[in-house]
Design a protein around this motif. Structure first.
Motif, PDB file in Angstrom:
ATOM      1  N   CYS A 195       0.940  -1.060   0.056  1.00 14.35           N
ATOM      2  CA  CYS A 195      -0.019   0.033   0.037  1.00 14.35           C
ATOM      3  C   CYS A 195       1.033   1.233   0.056  1.00 14.35           C
ATOM      4  N   CYS A 198       0.220   3.196   3.499  1.00 23.29           N
ATOM      5  CA  CYS A 198       0.782   2.704   4.937  1.00 23.29           C
ATOM      6  C   CYS A 198       1.618   1.720   4.708  1.00 23.29           C
ATOM      7  N   CYS A 284      -6.326  -1.713   0.386  1.00 21.58           N
ATOM      8  CA  CYS A 284      -5.592  -2.222   1.417  1.00 21.58           C
ATOM      9  C   CYS A 284      -6.190  -2.417   2.752  1.00 21.58           C
ATOM     10  N   GLN A 286      -5.503  -2.590   5.780  1.00 14.58           N
ATOM     11  CA  GLN A 286      -4.967  -2.108   6.734  1.00 14.58           C
ATOM     12  C   GLN A 286      -5.662  -0.715   6.898  1.00 14.58           C
ATOM     13  N   CYS A 287      -5.278   0.127   6.024  1.00 16.05           N
ATOM     14  CA  CYS A 287      -5.712   1.752   6.133  1.00 16.05           C
ATOM     15  C   CYS A 287      -6.956   1.948   5.065  1.00 16.05           C
ATOM     16  N   ASN A 289      -7.060   2.032   1.971  1.00 11.25           N
ATOM     17  CA  ASN A 289      -6.874   2.886   0.888  1.00 11.25           C
ATOM     18  C   ASN A 289      -7.297   2.005  -0.255  1.00 11.25           C
TER      19      ASN A 289
HETATM   20 ZN   LIG Z   1      -2.649   1.063   3.380  1.00 12.04          ZN
END
Ligand SMILES: [Zn+2]
Ligand SMILES: [Zn+2]
Ligand SMILES: [Zn+2]
Length: 472
Positions: A195, A198, A284, A286-287, A289
């Protein structure tokens, strides 16, 4: 009665501490006769300084915790730590391997001890410095990335993570060491799309409608009626009598004669749009995005080993900390420096009156000096030189420290003549650093005035690469 040779051998036997988890007698390792401890904390608290540690944990988590605590310890972090059995590659990577016999154990410990002789004793070395020393003590060691689905980057270097200073990213620490030439790659092992926001490697690749972005797409057969040109889904053509066009009612009997399949094969259930290729996006996890796969960062994972420069740095301390004296006035970040240079190059092409000078300074013998002289003396010499260098730099100049050898000076609105004067003064700096015994800090320079630019120089990186080579 033991004879003289067994006595010598006895004296050479390393002091081994054994960590044995409760419930495990560790019986098969009778050759490890040193003191026993129930866990890493107990060993660390005891103050006992073994030459090596044998670990006999009962499960992988325990093995990892023990190894992490010992590797993070200033006293035992570099010591040979051997496991009685394998606990998977991410745990094993923190150890010095599996001790299969007393003999293999002793051989491993002796090899590391032999390298210790060549190393300057520096207490409390941490972070990258401790990693370099670790590698120096194990000449054939190759740092390898380990796949770990629990980790947000998917791949990691366990040893770098454990040696990194608090809050420091182990991967970036290795990247820096590689850029500075202290580590060298042995081969590309994996390239992980990550990503751009992040840095996480947990990505979901989704197919979306190119018109509205919905993920609710489905494959569809579209038929194209030759008689009227209508395009519709196969269902719309289906009747009890077979296929017939919903618009002109023509019977579609033969493919290629009455009709054919249209190119579109996907339909969007949100906007009813039809398309051939879905738009692939990377999300992503995680974030969250969401972006095009082309915008992902590619993280490259190499096998890494100590370079010749890294070996020297491990033996003598890094010249990097000498450069802290220069970093105090090295106000330009490398990225900012190249951007500014790119901008000046553009400006120069359009406006003849814009001129600038670029100087590459290379401290050619700093590593050699650091290897041969006491540390404080090199630091004194370098400090004196750094102060004089600082005095030469005008407030309008841009100064940037690149790595452990190269610095850059960007001189806006400076004609060739002005640059020559400066080059003369830099040469004098080196001259003035000469000590009573004739030793001095050598500075090689390569310079270019904007008047000398030709069309082969297209951007800052190319220009800097050319000058770097010339200063070699
Ligand atoms: Zn991310
Ligand atoms: Zn749509
Ligand atoms: Zn038709």
């Amino acid at each position: 009665m033991p004879n003289a040779s067994t006595n010598t051998r006895l004296r050479r036997l390393p002091a081994i501490a054994t960590l044995v988890a409760d419930g495990d007698g560790g019986a098969p390792h009778s050759w490890a006769e040193g003191p026993r401890f129930a866990d890493a904390q107990q060993l660390l608290a005891s103050g006992f300084a073994p030459d090596a540690v044998l670990l006999i944990p009962t499960e992988a988590r325990q093995a990892a915790t023990w190894l992490e605590s010992l590797r993070r310890d200033a006293r035992l972090g570099l010591a040979p730590l051997l496991l009685a059995r394998s606990w998977g590659e991410s745990v094993d990577a923190l150890s010095d391997g599996i001790a299969t016999s007393g003999e293999s154990f002793t051989r491993c410990v002796a090899a590391i001890a032999a390298r210790h002789v060549g190393i300057a004793k520096r207490e409390a070395a941490d972070g990258d410095e401790r990693l370099l020393t670790f590698l120096y003590l194990r000449p054939d060691y190759i740092l390898k990335p380990v796949a770990d689905w629990r980790h947000e980057r998917v791949y990691r270097y366990p040893l770098a993570d454990v040696f990194a200073r608090a809050g420091e990213d182990g991967f970036l620490m290795l990247e820096r060491l590689r850029q500075r030439g202290l580590l060298e790659p042995t081969g590309l092992l994996e390239r992980v799309p990550s990503c751009p926001g992040c840095g996480a490697g947990h990505l979901l690749f989704i197919e979306t409608c190119p018109q509205c972005g919905s993920i609710d797409t489905a494959p569809q057969n579209f038929l194209h009626c030759y008689a009227c040109g209508n395009v519709g889904t196969q269902e719309q053509y289906l009747t009890h009598q077979g296929l017939s066009c919903p618009k002109c009612s023509a019977r579609l009997r033969h493919i290629g004669v009455d009709y054919d399949r249209a190119l579109e094969t996907l339909v969007c259930r949100s906007c009813a749009g039809r398309f051939t290729e879905p738009e692939v996006k990377a999300r992503c996890l995680q974030c969250h995005n969401l972006g095009a796969p082309d915008d992902l960062t590619q993280r490259s994972y190499y096998g890494l080993r100590l370079s010749t420069g890294g070996e020297l740095a491990a033996r003598t301390g890094q010249v990097g900390d000498l450069f802290k004296l220069i970093d105090e006035f090295s106000q330009a970040h490398p990225e900012y420096f190249t951007q500014t240079l790119d901008w000046l190059l553009d400006l120069c092409r359009r406006h003849q009156e814009v001129q600038f000078g670029l100087v590459c300074l290379k401290f050619t013998n700093l590593r050699l000096l650091a290897a041969g002289l006491p540390r404080h003396r090199v630091a004194q010499m370098f400090d004196a030189l750094a102060q004089r260098l600082r005095a030469l730099i005008r407030t309008t100049d841009l100064f940037m420290r690149d790595d452990d050898e190269h610095c850059w000076l960007l001189l806006p609105q400076t004609p060739q003549g002005g640059m020559d004067v400066l080059l003369g003064r830099i040469a004098a700096l080196s001259e003035d650093s000469t000590q009573d015994d004739g030793l001095r800090i050598e500075i090689a320079t390569a310079a270019l005035s904007s008047a000398q630019l030709d069309e082969r120089i297209t951007d800052a990186r190319l220009l800097m690469g050319t000058l770097r080579n010339r200063a070699a």
